[in-house]
Design a protein around this motif. Sequence first.
Motif, PDB file in Angstrom:
ATOM      1  N   THR A  49      26.447  40.593  34.769  1.00  0.00           N
ATOM      2  CA  THR A  49      27.325  39.607  35.393  1.00  0.00           C
ATOM      3  C   THR A  49      28.534  39.335  34.509  1.00  0.00           C
ATOM      4  O   THR A  49      29.678  39.272  34.978  1.00  0.00           O
ATOM      5  CB  THR A  49      26.556  38.298  35.660  1.00  0.00           C
ATOM      6  N   ALA A  50      28.286  39.204  33.205  1.00  0.00           N
ATOM      7  CA  ALA A  50      29.387  38.962  32.265  1.00  0.00           C
ATOM      8  C   ALA A  50      30.334  40.150  32.229  1.00  0.00           C
ATOM      9  O   ALA A  50      31.561  39.987  32.189  1.00  0.00           O
ATOM     10  CB  ALA A  50      28.829  38.695  30.872  1.00  0.00           C
ATOM     11  N   GLN A  51      29.783  41.344  32.277  1.00  0.00           N
ATOM     12  CA  GLN A  51      30.612  42.546  32.232  1.00  0.00           C
ATOM     13  C   GLN A  51      31.527  42.636  33.448  1.00  0.00           C
ATOM     14  O   GLN A  51      32.707  42.950  33.329  1.00  0.00           O
ATOM     15  CB  GLN A  51      29.712  43.788  32.155  1.00  0.00           C
ATOM     16  N   ARG A  52      30.980  42.312  34.599  1.00  0.00           N
ATOM     17  CA  ARG A  52      31.812  42.324  35.800  1.00  0.00           C
ATOM     18  C   ARG A  52      32.881  41.239  35.710  1.00  0.00           C
ATOM     19  O   ARG A  52      34.023  41.422  36.151  1.00  0.00           O
ATOM     20  CB  ARG A  52      30.933  42.111  37.028  1.00  0.00           C
ATOM     21  N   GLY A  53      32.530  40.103  35.114  1.00  0.00           N
ATOM     22  CA  GLY A  53      33.504  39.025  34.962  1.00  0.00           C
ATOM     23  C   GLY A  53      34.621  39.365  33.984  1.00  0.00           C
ATOM     24  O   GLY A  53      35.714  38.790  34.061  1.00  0.00           O
ATOM     25  N   GLN A  54      34.355  40.303  33.059  1.00  0.00           N
ATOM     26  CA  GLN A  54      35.367  40.700  32.078  1.00  0.00           C
ATOM     27  C   GLN A  54      36.272  41.823  32.594  1.00  0.00           C
ATOM     28  O   GLN A  54      37.324  42.082  32.009  1.00  0.00           O
ATOM     29  CB  GLN A  54      34.680  41.173  30.792  1.00  0.00           C
ATOM     30  N   TRP A  55      35.889  42.463  33.670  1.00  0.00           N
ATOM     31  CA  TRP A  55      36.665  43.600  34.212  1.00  0.00           C
ATOM     32  C   TRP A  55      38.035  43.114  34.662  1.00  0.00           C
ATOM     33  O   TRP A  55      38.165  42.090  35.312  1.00  0.00           O
ATOM     34  CB  TRP A  55      35.900  44.193  35.384  1.00  0.00           C
ATOM     35  N   ARG A  56      39.076  43.863  34.309  1.00  0.00           N
ATOM     36  CA  ARG A  56      40.425  43.522  34.741  1.00  0.00           C
ATOM     37  C   ARG A  56      41.212  44.787  35.088  1.00  0.00           C
ATOM     38  O   ARG A  56      41.176  45.777  34.350  1.00  0.00           O
ATOM     39  CB  ARG A  56      41.204  42.781  33.641  1.00  0.00           C
ATOM     40  N   GLU A  99      41.188  40.201  38.347  1.00  0.00           N
ATOM     41  CA  GLU A  99      39.735  40.263  38.259  1.00  0.00           C
ATOM     42  C   GLU A  99      39.155  41.218  39.306  1.00  0.00           C
ATOM     43  O   GLU A  99      39.799  41.583  40.291  1.00  0.00           O
ATOM     44  CB  GLU A  99      39.146  38.865  38.448  1.00  0.00           C
ATOM     45  N   TYR A 100      37.919  41.597  39.070  1.00  0.00           N
ATOM     46  CA  TYR A 100      37.236  42.600  39.905  1.00  0.00           C
ATOM     47  C   TYR A 100      37.286  42.250  41.387  1.00  0.00           C
ATOM     48  O   TYR A 100      37.670  43.069  42.222  1.00  0.00           O
ATOM     49  CB  TYR A 100      35.776  42.729  39.432  1.00  0.00           C
ATOM     50  N   ASP A 101      36.908  41.024  41.729  1.00  0.00           N
ATOM     51  CA  ASP A 101      36.805  40.655  43.140  1.00  0.00           C
ATOM     52  C   ASP A 101      38.162  40.454  43.806  1.00  0.00           C
ATOM     53  O   ASP A 101      38.234  40.334  45.034  1.00  0.00           O
ATOM     54  CB  ASP A 101      35.958  39.383  43.291  1.00  0.00           C
ATOM     55  N   ASP A 102      39.231  40.412  43.013  1.00  0.00           N
ATOM     56  CA  ASP A 102      40.572  40.259  43.575  1.00  0.00           C
ATOM     57  C   ASP A 102      41.241  41.603  43.862  1.00  0.00           C
ATOM     58  O   ASP A 102      42.347  41.643  44.392  1.00  0.00           O
ATOM     59  CB  ASP A 102      41.467  39.460  42.617  1.00  0.00           C
TER      60      ASP A 102
END
Length: 415
Positions: A355-362, A283-286
């Motif tokens: 927010t959803a788009q950032r949550g879908q980023w991998r 995920e984005y934040d990882d």
Amino acid sequence: MTTIKDSVHDHITIDGVAADLLDTPQVQRLRRIAQLGTVKLVYPSANHTRFEHSLGVYYLANRALEHLGVEGREAERVRAAALLHDVGHAPFSHNVEELLHRHTGRYHDDVDDLIVDSAVGDVLVDHGLDPANVAGLIGGDGQYGQLVSGELDVDRMDYLVRDAHHTGVPYGTIDHERLIRELTFADGELVLAEGNVQTAESLLVARALMNPTVYAHHVARISKAMLRRATERLIDVSDVDATTVRRMDDPALVSALRDTDETAEFARRYDHRDLFKRAVWAEYDDVPESIRRADHDEIRRVERDIADDCDLPATDVIIDVPAEPEMKESTSEVLVNGEVRRLEDQSPLVTALRTAQRGQWRLGVYTRADATERVGSAAAERLGLDIDGALVSDVRQRLHVTLDQFEDGSPEENA
């Protein structure tokens, strides 16, 4: 005049300059360019082409011009640009575009070199149109270039509906007739008329839902990444340069990959749908910012390090770092109380979708099936990832068991 039966818009009537452009080699080549590239490996019916899409964009542009009252030579320029807007696409559409841009400095809408001195240019001149002006419209220049390439362009309206139709995914089904009917110009900017915030939101929602379901589906991403790597290798080791690849069609590129020793294995995997698997899906934040923003050469270096750590050939590890999340449609403009406002400033839905788009980023790391565990561990260390939730091998597979079996405490034994 020519009438073509289309699977999306029914009958499309083509005349004038567009009718003469239809049979040029540059337009006919689009019959051999898949609209969605390797997405057909996910959705078997997604075999539509850039040719079909270009006809649809021409149709919608014509409808928009009629609605806006644009006639004469200006309308012919826009019609020509609509039909020609994708002639700059390389094989498999967007799949290898960034790779070729690094070599040629051109994206698919940089088409002046393709239409000025060509059969297309000859047709345009015969109709009293300046090829350079039409190329500019394709790039979004001027007031009417917004119809072909902009936040409210007819290109987006057609591909969302067409891609939804051919994949069977309903999320891209938008009311393009209303969108066209509500288009207007305000101070030279293409906007939606008063009372159409929800109309603009529908375009935004459709794109936001189609992205993870179709365009960024993990299998589509793996196949795209493998195709990019193979094409890059082809350019490096053969006499096929990036400019040549840019003008190939899909079958020509696959044939070149099959006929080159260093890329033949990819061609075999593509032909058999024997794709790499995910070793990491982070995920984005990882993912550290340094990795999210790393350039091509740095990513290639890390891939080689991971492959060395795992005693694998460098070609067996691919790191796939998506672009930063963005939502271009959010900058589309609507009239609200007589004032032109950006959708992102007017709609609270934009914030939620971002927010959803950032949550879908991998971030993805791909390798052959028998190496996913060791590549995943090595990649997590080399990339500085938060391991929790990043390694695909850590994800527990779905178990087909009954509630009684879970209560017995031994679902693995009974699955």
